[in-house]
Write a protein that holds these residues in place. Sequence first.
Motif, PDB file in Angstrom:
ATOM      1  N   SER A   1       0.951  -1.332   0.008  1.00  0.00           N
ATOM      2  CA  SER A   1       0.262   0.050  -0.100  1.00  0.00           C
ATOM      3  C   SER A   1       0.896   1.236  -0.109  1.00  0.00           C
TER       4      SER A   1
ATOM      5  N   GLY B   1      -0.366   4.102   0.903  1.00  0.00           N
ATOM      6  CA  GLY B   1      -1.427   5.052   1.579  1.00  0.00           C
ATOM      7  C   GLY B   1      -0.317   5.811   2.479  1.00  0.00           C
TER       8      GLY B   1
ATOM      9  N   TRP C   1       0.554  -3.888   6.322  1.00  0.00           N
ATOM     10  CA  TRP C   1      -0.265  -4.243   5.475  1.00  0.00           C
ATOM     11  C   TRP C   1      -1.873  -4.454   5.995  1.00  0.00           C
ATOM     12  N   GLU C   2      -1.998  -4.236   7.358  1.00  0.00           N
ATOM     13  CA  GLU C   2      -3.101  -4.279   7.861  1.00  0.00           C
ATOM     14  C   GLU C   2      -4.089  -2.998   8.117  1.00  0.00           C
ATOM     15  N   ASN C   3      -5.451  -3.268   8.221  1.00  0.00           N
ATOM     16  CA  ASN C   3      -6.443  -2.426   8.296  1.00  0.00           C
ATOM     17  C   ASN C   3      -5.935  -1.287   7.375  1.00  0.00           C
ATOM     18  N   GLY C   4      -5.939  -1.600   5.899  1.00  0.00           N
ATOM     19  CA  GLY C   4      -5.669  -0.544   4.908  1.00  0.00           C
ATOM     20  C   GLY C   4      -4.355  -0.287   4.659  1.00  0.00           C
ATOM     21  N   GLY C   5      -3.545  -0.593   5.422  1.00  0.00           N
ATOM     22  CA  GLY C   5      -2.005  -0.377   5.307  1.00  0.00           C
ATOM     23  C   GLY C   5      -1.585   1.020   5.392  1.00  0.00           C
ATOM     24  N   GLY C   6      -0.318   1.012   5.167  1.00  0.00           N
ATOM     25  CA  GLY C   6       0.360   2.465   5.498  1.00  0.00           C
ATOM     26  C   GLY C   6       1.799   2.375   5.083  1.00  0.00           C
TER      27      GLY C   6
END
Length: 115
Positions: A17, A19, A67-72
Amino acid sequence: MTHPSSRSQAPYVPFLSHGPPPADSWIEIETTPGEYKLLVRLPGFSREGITLATKRRRILHVVADSWENGGGHFERRISFGYDADLVQVRAEFDGVMLRVVIPRRVLPVSWSASR
């Protein structure tokens, strides 16, 4: 015969991601006579997703991916003076705060005596 361009392609999904980092992530640098101290707030990241790398003996590259909860993604490059001993970097992560310590070398002082 079909042309390659006429085939339907699966939608592109990036592996990582890209993000933005969490809004409450930040970095703080403290300089003391003996060391540089970095405090990096990385909520939502795990130890396994954090990478520290050194470049050109003066740059510390901090990367964190989730990689969790939409990533960052969090990424910073910090340049230091020639006194930073990036071979002796120490770091610890408690689940939110990454603490990095970079010792400072004592650089030789050259004196020119004029008489």
